[in-house]
Scaffold this motif. Structure first.
Motif, PDB file in Angstrom:
ATOM      1  N   TYR A 146      -4.299  19.367  20.638  1.00  0.00           N
ATOM      2  CA  TYR A 146      -3.573  19.094  19.406  1.00  0.00           C
ATOM      3  C   TYR A 146      -4.379  19.520  18.181  1.00  0.00           C
ATOM      4  CZ  TYR A 146       0.031  16.452  21.804  1.00  0.00           C
ATOM      5  OH  TYR A 146       1.090  16.104  22.616  1.00  0.00           O
ATOM      6  N   PHE A 194       7.387  11.482  15.331  1.00  0.00           N
ATOM      7  CA  PHE A 194       6.202  12.240  15.694  1.00  0.00           C
ATOM      8  C   PHE A 194       6.194  13.580  14.965  1.00  0.00           C
ATOM      9  CE2 PHE A 194       6.696   9.293  19.148  1.00  0.00           C
ATOM     10  CZ  PHE A 194       5.411   9.042  19.620  1.00  0.00           C
ATOM     11  N   ARG A 245      -2.680  18.912  15.350  1.00  0.00           N
ATOM     12  CA  ARG A 245      -2.163  17.817  14.514  1.00  0.00           C
ATOM     13  C   ARG A 245      -1.340  16.872  15.387  1.00  0.00           C
ATOM     14  NH1 ARG A 245       0.856  20.688  11.646  1.00  0.00           N
ATOM     15  NH2 ARG A 245       2.941  20.145  12.373  1.00  0.00           N
ATOM     16  N   TYR A 246      -1.560  15.577  15.191  1.00  0.00           N
ATOM     17  CA  TYR A 246      -0.778  14.546  15.876  1.00  0.00           C
ATOM     18  C   TYR A 246      -0.587  13.414  14.876  1.00  0.00           C
ATOM     19  CZ  TYR A 246       0.523  11.082  19.506  1.00  0.00           C
ATOM     20  OH  TYR A 246       1.166  10.136  20.271  1.00  0.00           O
ATOM     21  N   PRO A 295      -0.557  16.478  26.272  1.00  0.00           N
ATOM     22  CA  PRO A 295       0.740  16.905  25.742  1.00  0.00           C
ATOM     23  C   PRO A 295       1.937  16.403  26.534  1.00  0.00           C
ATOM     24  CG  PRO A 295      -0.827  18.709  25.646  1.00  0.00           C
ATOM     25  CD  PRO A 295      -1.486  17.619  26.430  1.00  0.00           C
ATOM     26  N   ALA A 305      -0.684   9.493  24.089  1.00  0.00           N
ATOM     27  CA  ALA A 305      -2.010   9.176  23.557  1.00  0.00           C
ATOM     28  C   ALA A 305      -2.376   7.744  23.923  1.00  0.00           C
ATOM     29  CB  ALA A 305      -2.035   9.354  22.040  1.00  0.00           C
ATOM     30  N   MET A 312      -5.731  12.024  24.916  1.00  0.00           N
ATOM     31  CA  MET A 312      -4.466  12.671  24.591  1.00  0.00           C
ATOM     32  C   MET A 312      -4.062  13.639  25.695  1.00  0.00           C
ATOM     33  SD  MET A 312      -5.473  13.532  20.608  1.00  0.00           S
ATOM     34  CE  MET A 312      -3.805  13.852  20.034  1.00  0.00           C
ATOM     35  N   CYS A 330       3.783  16.744  15.470  1.00  0.00           N
ATOM     36  CA  CYS A 330       2.671  17.216  16.291  1.00  0.00           C
ATOM     37  C   CYS A 330       2.665  18.739  16.380  1.00  0.00           C
ATOM     38  CB  CYS A 330       2.777  16.645  17.702  1.00  0.00           C
ATOM     39  SG  CYS A 330       2.777  14.836  17.768  1.00  0.00           S
ATOM     40  N   THR A 382      -6.373  14.206  16.027  1.00  0.00           N
ATOM     41  CA  THR A 382      -6.555  15.638  16.215  1.00  0.00           C
ATOM     42  C   THR A 382      -7.469  15.861  17.412  1.00  0.00           C
ATOM     43  OG1 THR A 382      -7.188  17.724  15.160  1.00  0.00           O
ATOM     44  CG2 THR A 382      -8.567  15.806  14.702  1.00  0.00           C
ATOM     45  N   HIS A 414       3.581  13.964  24.115  1.00  0.00           N
ATOM     46  CA  HIS A 414       2.736  13.469  23.012  1.00  0.00           C
ATOM     47  C   HIS A 414       2.091  12.130  23.399  1.00  0.00           C
ATOM     48  CE1 HIS A 414       4.436  16.762  20.960  1.00  0.00           C
ATOM     49  NE2 HIS A 414       5.534  16.177  20.525  1.00  0.00           N
TER      50      HIS A 414
END
Length: 286
Positions: free
Chosen positions: A167, A156, A169-170, A270, A51, A268, A158, A186, A49
């Motif tokens: 993503y 988090f 949703r984040y 993953p 970012a 971003m 996500c 997003t 996750h």
């Protein structure tokens, strides 16, 4: 010691930032380096996750926060000199000593930084304002290595799309004294990537994602500390900010909550792989 990439001449940069900075182009081919050997308490970890939420800030607001040894790695946006600051949240997974891969820890973390050039080496780097860590291991970096790290509870929420690479949703909620966070990102309906102040996208990505050394003020003795990381070229993709509140940036007088709704860029990924070369070193002077 590996050869470092040279930045612009410090005197020229300080004297005429508007004319010297916009034309520079950076290439990964000039900045990717073989992985140095690992040993001892060097750490291998995967960052989930991951970012990078970046903002452009008036250069004068940032210069007062960094020691004289460094110069702000500024850009020109709309005819104005700006420094860039980033919040970098992620979850450490498979966090373990390189030489002794057990146990494997998991912990949330968020780094807050600005981009600098070391006048002594010409190397691009980051200056850390602070880090929030959600782990029982906090006393080691905070008290033994005197890093500006603080406790926080990071949660988090996500969700990735069917491809597992973007993503839907984040969301991040962080409870921390002086550094609480509410963040929603997003990768749905993301406009074409634009990186103001940079000659092209690759220049922006080298600048934002590939500094391999970080500096900080040690908490007790006032000296500068430094540590290095290694990673391959990150495979980040643009994201879109839905809402943000970074209390640390507000408390430092860098960005109001209203200004935080308009980032310079959002990147971003993953998951990726990092090596952290520990312990940090202490520099004798600024």
């Amino acid at each position: 010691m590996r050869k470092v990439s040279r930045g612009p001449n410090p005197t020229e940069h300080d004297a005429s930032p508007v004319h010297s900075r916009p034309w520079q182009r950076l290439r990964f081919a000039d900045h990717l380096v073989p992985r140095p050997p690992v040993s001892g308490i060097n750490v291998r970890c995967r960052l989930q996750h991951f970012a990078i939420v970046t903002y452009a800030v008036a250069a004068d607001r940032l210069r007062r926060l960094i020691p004289p040894r460094f110069m702000l790695d500024s850009v020109i946006i709309g005819g104005q000199e700006r420094g860039l600051v980033s919040a970098v949240p992620f979850v450490n997974v498979d966090f373990t000593l390189a030489a002794y891969p057990f146990p494997r820890l998991r912990m949330g973390q968020a780094d807050y930084r600005t981009y600098i050039i070391d006048r002594l080496t010409g190397e691009r780097a980051v200056w850390f304002f602070g880090t929030t860590l959600d782990s029982w291991t906090l006393p080691l970096p905070r008290h033994v290595w005197q890093q500006p790290w603080h406790h926080g509870s990071l949660r988090f929420d996500c969700a990735l799309d069917a491809s597992g690479s973007r993503y839907q949703r984040y969301r991040l909620h962080t409870a921390s004294a002086g550094a609480s966070v509410e963040l929603s990102l997003t990768q749905q309906e993301v406009p074409e990537a634009d990186y103001p102040g940079f000659a092209d996208a690759e220049t922006a990505l080298v600048y934002l994602t590939h500094p391999l050394v970080g500096f900080f003020h040690r908490r007790r003795d006032g000296h500068i500390g430094a540590y290095r990381v290694w990673h391959d070229q990150l495979q980040v993709q643009p994201g879109r900010l839905l809402n943000a509140r970074f209390d640390l940036f507000t408390r430092m007088g860098l960005l109001s909550v209203a200004e935080q709704q308009y980032p310079h860029s959002v990147l971003m990924q993953p998951i990726n792989d990092f090596i952290v070369y520990l312990p940090p070193t202490r520099l004798e002077s600024e």
